[in-house]
Design a protein around this motif. Structure first.
Motif, PDB file in Angstrom:
ATOM      1  N   VAL A  33       0.863  -1.170   0.000  1.00 18.28           N
ATOM      2  CA  VAL A  33       0.000   0.000   0.000  1.00 18.28           C
ATOM      3  C   VAL A  33       0.904   1.224   0.000  1.00 18.28           C
ATOM      4  O   VAL A  33       1.735   1.385   0.894  1.00 18.28           O
ATOM      5  CB  VAL A  33      -0.909   0.039   1.238  1.00 18.28           C
ATOM      6  N   ALA A  34       0.762   2.070  -1.010  1.00 23.44           N
ATOM      7  CA  ALA A  34       1.599   3.261  -1.103  1.00 23.44           C
ATOM      8  C   ALA A  34       0.704   4.490  -1.035  1.00 23.44           C
ATOM      9  O   ALA A  34      -0.216   4.629  -1.835  1.00 23.44           O
ATOM     10  CB  ALA A  34       2.390   3.246  -2.409  1.00 23.44           C
ATOM     11  N   LEU A  35       0.968   5.347  -0.075  1.00 22.62           N
ATOM     12  CA  LEU A  35       0.100   6.498   0.139  1.00 22.62           C
ATOM     13  C   LEU A  35       0.695   7.751  -0.491  1.00 22.62           C
ATOM     14  O   LEU A  35       1.815   8.135  -0.173  1.00 22.62           O
ATOM     15  CB  LEU A  35      -0.102   6.715   1.643  1.00 22.62           C
ATOM     16  N   VAL A  36      -0.055   8.387  -1.374  1.00 20.49           N
ATOM     17  CA  VAL A  36       0.422   9.614  -1.999  1.00 20.49           C
ATOM     18  C   VAL A  36       0.030  10.819  -1.151  1.00 20.49           C
ATOM     19  O   VAL A  36       0.829  11.691  -0.873  1.00 20.49           O
ATOM     20  CB  VAL A  36      -0.136   9.755  -3.428  1.00 20.49           C
ATOM     21  N   SER A  37      -1.237  10.860  -0.716  1.00 23.42           N
ATOM     22  CA  SER A  37      -1.619  11.969   0.148  1.00 23.42           C
ATOM     23  C   SER A  37      -2.746  11.529   1.060  1.00 23.42           C
ATOM     24  O   SER A  37      -3.425  10.540   0.800  1.00 23.42           O
ATOM     25  CB  SER A  37      -2.051  13.167  -0.686  1.00 23.42           C
TER      26      SER A  37
ATOM     27  N   GLN B 165      -2.199  -3.794  12.565  1.00 22.30           N
ATOM     28  CA  GLN B 165      -2.717  -2.552  12.008  1.00 22.30           C
ATOM     29  C   GLN B 165      -1.610  -1.515  11.850  1.00 22.30           C
ATOM     30  O   GLN B 165      -0.719  -1.428  12.675  1.00 22.30           O
ATOM     31  CB  GLN B 165      -3.818  -2.009  12.917  1.00 22.30           C
ATOM     32  N   TYR B 166      -1.706  -0.770  10.769  1.00 25.01           N
ATOM     33  CA  TYR B 166      -0.676   0.226  10.480  1.00 25.01           C
ATOM     34  C   TYR B 166      -1.323   1.514  10.000  1.00 25.01           C
ATOM     35  O   TYR B 166      -2.317   1.475   9.294  1.00 25.01           O
ATOM     36  CB  TYR B 166       0.250  -0.266   9.365  1.00 25.01           C
ATOM     37  N   ASP B 167      -0.748   2.632  10.382  1.00 24.79           N
ATOM     38  CA  ASP B 167      -1.154   3.906   9.810  1.00 24.79           C
ATOM     39  C   ASP B 167      -0.061   4.355   8.861  1.00 24.79           C
ATOM     40  O   ASP B 167       1.117   4.233   9.166  1.00 24.79           O
ATOM     41  CB  ASP B 167      -1.336   4.960  10.913  1.00 24.79           C
ATOM     42  N   LEU B 168      -0.481   4.878   7.742  1.00 24.32           N
ATOM     43  CA  LEU B 168       0.510   5.360   6.790  1.00 24.32           C
ATOM     44  C   LEU B 168       0.411   6.866   6.651  1.00 24.32           C
ATOM     45  O   LEU B 168      -0.679   7.432   6.699  1.00 24.32           O
ATOM     46  CB  LEU B 168       0.287   4.739   5.416  1.00 24.32           C
ATOM     47  N   ALA B 169       1.554   7.490   6.468  1.00 24.66           N
ATOM     48  CA  ALA B 169       1.602   8.928   6.237  1.00 24.66           C
ATOM     49  C   ALA B 169       1.994   9.132   4.774  1.00 24.66           C
ATOM     50  O   ALA B 169       2.489   8.204   4.143  1.00 24.66           O
ATOM     51  CB  ALA B 169       2.625   9.549   7.170  1.00 24.66           C
ATOM     52  N   PRO B 170       1.758  10.337   4.247  1.00 25.39           N
ATOM     53  CA  PRO B 170       2.082  10.568   2.840  1.00 25.39           C
ATOM     54  C   PRO B 170       3.508  10.156   2.492  1.00 25.39           C
ATOM     55  O   PRO B 170       4.433  10.383   3.275  1.00 25.39           O
ATOM     56  CB  PRO B 170       1.903  12.075   2.693  1.00 25.39           C
ATOM     57  N   LEU B 171       3.652   9.545   1.338  1.00 30.94           N
ATOM     58  CA  LEU B 171       4.927   9.079   0.800  1.00 30.94           C
ATOM     59  C   LEU B 171       5.513   7.896   1.565  1.00 30.94           C
ATOM     60  O   LEU B 171       6.678   7.577   1.414  1.00 30.94           O
ATOM     61  CB  LEU B 171       5.953  10.224   0.739  1.00 30.94           C
ATOM     62  N   GLU B 172       4.686   7.254   2.348  1.00 39.38           N
ATOM     63  CA  GLU B 172       5.121   6.006   2.973  1.00 39.38           C
ATOM     64  C   GLU B 172       4.484   4.836   2.233  1.00 39.38           C
ATOM     65  O   GLU B 172       3.346   4.916   1.769  1.00 39.38           O
ATOM     66  CB  GLU B 172       4.687   5.939   4.438  1.00 39.38           C
TER      67      GLU B 172
ATOM     68  N   LEU C 238       3.747   0.664   2.700  1.00 34.54           N
ATOM     69  CA  LEU C 238       3.761  -0.507   3.574  1.00 34.54           C
ATOM     70  C   LEU C 238       3.810  -1.752   2.696  1.00 34.54           C
ATOM     71  O   LEU C 238       3.051  -1.883   1.743  1.00 34.54           O
ATOM     72  CB  LEU C 238       2.492  -0.542   4.427  1.00 34.54           C
ATOM     73  N   THR C 239       4.723  -2.651   3.019  1.00 33.92           N
ATOM     74  CA  THR C 239       4.796  -3.917   2.293  1.00 33.92           C
ATOM     75  C   THR C 239       4.651  -5.051   3.298  1.00 33.92           C
ATOM     76  O   THR C 239       5.339  -5.061   4.316  1.00 33.92           O
ATOM     77  CB  THR C 239       6.155  -4.043   1.576  1.00 33.92           C
ATOM     78  N   VAL C 240       3.738  -5.958   3.019  1.00 34.37           N
ATOM     79  CA  VAL C 240       3.614  -7.131   3.880  1.00 34.37           C
ATOM     80  C   VAL C 240       3.876  -8.345   2.992  1.00 34.37           C
ATOM     81  O   VAL C 240       3.160  -8.577   2.025  1.00 34.37           O
ATOM     82  CB  VAL C 240       2.214  -7.234   4.503  1.00 34.37           C
ATOM     83  N   ASP C 241       4.935  -9.115   3.305  1.00 34.87           N
ATOM     84  CA  ASP C 241       5.262 -10.232   2.423  1.00 34.87           C
ATOM     85  C   ASP C 241       4.442 -11.467   2.790  1.00 34.87           C
ATOM     86  O   ASP C 241       3.654 -11.460   3.720  1.00 34.87           O
ATOM     87  CB  ASP C 241       6.775 -10.488   2.409  1.00 34.87           C
ATOM     88  N   LYS C 242       4.676 -12.510   2.048  1.00 36.19           N
ATOM     89  CA  LYS C 242       3.908 -13.744   2.181  1.00 36.19           C
ATOM     90  C   LYS C 242       3.942 -14.270   3.610  1.00 36.19           C
ATOM     91  O   LYS C 242       2.966 -14.803   4.129  1.00 36.19           O
ATOM     92  CB  LYS C 242       4.520 -14.780   1.242  1.00 36.19           C
ATOM     93  N   ALA C 243       5.111 -14.124   4.241  1.00 32.53           N
ATOM     94  CA  ALA C 243       5.289 -14.665   5.586  1.00 32.53           C
ATOM     95  C   ALA C 243       4.642 -13.761   6.640  1.00 32.53           C
ATOM     96  O   ALA C 243       4.645 -14.074   7.820  1.00 32.53           O
ATOM     97  CB  ALA C 243       6.775 -14.847   5.871  1.00 32.53           C
ATOM     98  N   GLY C 244       4.093 -12.619   6.195  1.00 31.64           N
ATOM     99  CA  GLY C 244       3.438 -11.732   7.138  1.00 31.64           C
ATOM    100  C   GLY C 244       4.368 -10.686   7.716  1.00 31.64           C
ATOM    101  O   GLY C 244       4.005  -9.915   8.599  1.00 31.64           O
ATOM    102  N   LYS C 245       5.598 -10.626   7.176  1.00 34.63           N
ATOM    103  CA  LYS C 245       6.552  -9.652   7.683  1.00 34.63           C
ATOM    104  C   LYS C 245       6.255  -8.291   7.049  1.00 34.63           C
ATOM    105  O   LYS C 245       6.194  -8.170   5.826  1.00 34.63           O
ATOM    106  CB  LYS C 245       7.974 -10.089   7.345  1.00 34.63           C
TER     107      LYS C 245
END
Lengths: 209, 344
Positions: B221-225, B237-244, B246-253
């Protein structure tokens, strides 16, 4: 507020909440001057809006100045009582949050003086306002970043309480320099900026590395 | 001083910059996104300043309790109405009920506010579409892209090999879509939350622009704004800020990082981006983008990579571009692409 209370409340209230959200949103779009004017004219929704949006930040701010939570609570209560009492004759306010923060600070000092005498007044200002860097918000990609965050944290602990207060008002409360000047009683806005600048200058070396 | 000459302390001092991080609105968002595009070399610095600004929290952070919230309010109103009764003297039971009503109103209001404020962060995530809802399914094959405009005005750019399911009419209290594959969202800001459900995750927003991709159980998930809240399949659960991103791989990392806006979201503007891609990635991208089969024969060195940007180009021109610098040649035959070493 805990999640389970939300679950319990939300469904039964859903019919009414939309109205309150409407009024909430309608005030959200107004300027501080407009809200304050409405309050002065006796508008209950304006009073509710201010209470709802500012009582939690006020409580948190007050608790930085005095560790006595009961006292902070009494002071907040007193401020809102005064606000209602003086409706019709309130003087102009350009920024509600900064104004109420400043009122709260004075009220807490006044009560502390009453309780413990004059001399203790400024004590909490210098060692108060601790900052904690939230690791969740920081992007730690490498091992060395972790070390850096630790160093920044240490440097923040070395700042004066007033410097930390300014950083918290700027970054956590999202206040402008003008509002910070209002809360911290600088006659000039640039003094607030200078205070932040000095705080950051002592971090510069760590940040640049 | 110009922004391009700023060092980290200058950014940390700048009110306009801090406003963008703390209270993003159309003006500052527009400016800073453009600025970063113009000054890609400053992105690292900007990210660093932004994450520091966001990480400053009260070390001592007591929360006001519901009980205290109601008690203070009740005391304030009571003091006020006692005073009034003294002077007007027609209060009696009426003002008592009035007080109770007021407290109920403010409590409901408080809950509503908290629910509103925490909507994006809410733990309650069950979404059960009402049975009479008409669902629309939009499927995009390889080689195609599509733009879907939802009833609320939100725009969804669907990438190739993706599927979007959404209700024809969104319910009055929430908006949702279900996604397989990759899409870029421009969500209209309103008080109803907007949820993107994927096979394994869930993303909640109020109004914002972001890219979602879930393939082979890998989520990014890539957040532009704006602001998004992501819940992965483990319930983290994760919150993302602009230009961050989030990558979650197969193993859940899970990991957060910055991202190149063009490389991640360029596809929605029909920009095909190769960025130090190895041969396998180049082939995969071409197949996905143009919906063709690609056959490679021969071999390339282990360090072979290709970078290039193509705006709305046809397959042949892209193949020409690649063969120009890569030492590979191509042949088009019956909708199939053959890619091979030039000298063999």
């Amino acid at each position: 507020m805990k999640p389970h209370t939300q679950e319990a409340q939300a469904p039964s209230l859903s019919a009414t909440t939309s109205n309150y959200n409407d009024s909430f949103l309608s005030f959200q779009a107004k300027t501080d001057e407009e809200i304050w004017m409405a309050l002065n004219k006796g508008n209950e929704l304006a009073f509710n809006y201010l209470y709802r949006t500012l009582v939690a930040p006020m409580y948190r701010y007050g608790c930085q100045i005095s560790k006595d939570k009961g006292l902070v609570k009494d002071c907040i209560q007193n401020i809102f009582i005064q606000l209602r009492k003086k409706r019709g004759t309130l003087s102009e306010v350009h920024n509600c949050k900064a104004y109420l923060f400043s009122c709260l600070k004075h009220e807490i000092f006044r009560r502390m003086k009453e309780l413990r005498g004059e001399h203790l007044e400024m004590m909490t200002q210098e060692d108060g306002f601790p900052i904690c860097l939230s690791h969740e918000a920081i992007l730690i990609q490498k091992e060395q970043e972790c070390e850096k965050v630790k160093k920044i944290q240490e440097a923040l602990d070395q700042l004066t309480g007033r410097q930390r207060q300014a950083l918290l008002l700027l970054y956590t409360e999202g206040m402008s320099y003008q509002e910070i000047a209002r809360v911290m009683e600088f006659s000039e806005v640039k003094s607030a900026r200078k205070l932040v600048y000095r705080a950051l200058s002592s971090l510069r070396q760590i940040l640049k590395y | 001083m110009k922004y391009s000459e700023y060092d980290i302390v200058d950014f940390l001092l700048d009110e306009f910059f801090i406003q963008w991080i703390k209270n993003p609105d159309q003006n500052n968002r527009h400016f800073w996104e453009k600025w970063i595009q113009e000054h890609p070399e400053k992105r690292g610095l900007v990210m660093q300043a932004a994450s520091l600004i966001r990480s400053v929290k009260y070390g001592d952070d007591p929360e006001i309790t519901d009980a205290m919230y109601v008690e203070i309010f009740e005391n304030v109103i009571k003091t006020d109405s006692e005073k009034q009764r003294g002077s007007v003297s027609d209060g009696g039971n009426f003002s008592f009920f009035n007080l109770k009503n007021m407290v109920a109103v403010i409590l409901i209001g408080f809950c509503a506010t908290m629910v509103y404020l925490q909507m994006v962060a809410s733990n309650e995530t069950v979404i059960s579409p009402p049975t009479e809802e008409v669902l629309i399914t939009r499927t995009v094959p390889a080689g195609k892209r599509a733009i879907v405009t939802l009833a609320d005005g939100s725009k969804v750019f669907l990438n190739a090999e993706s599927e979007l399911i959404y209700p024809k009419q969104q319910s009055p209290d929430q908006r949702w879509v279900q996604l397989k594959g990759e899409a870029f969202f421009e969500v209209e800001k309103e008080k109803r939350p907007f949820k993107v459900l994927t096979d394994y995750s869930e993303i909640a927003v109020l109004g914002t622009a972001f890219n979602v991709k879930e393939a082979h159980q890998e989520l990014s998930v890539a957040l532009v704004s704006g602001k998004v809240h992501v819940k992965d399949r483990e319930g983290n659960q994760y919150d993302l800020a602009p230009l961050e991103m989030l990558t979650v791989d197969k193993a859940g990392k899970a990991s957060k990082s910055g991202f190149d806006v063009l490389a991640v979201t360029g596809w929605k503007d029909r920009i095909l981006v190769f960025q130090d891609d190895d041969l396998e990635q180049v082939i995969k991208k071409l197949e996905h983008w143009y919906g063709v089969d690609l056959d490679f024969s021969g071999e390339v060195s282990a360090t072979w990579n290709y970078s290039g940007t193509y705006h709305n180009e046809n397959l042949e021109n892209v193949l020409k571009g690649i063969s120009l610098t890569s030492g590979l040649d191509y042949r088009l035959e019956k909708g199939k692409v053959f890619l091979y070493n030039r000298n063999k």
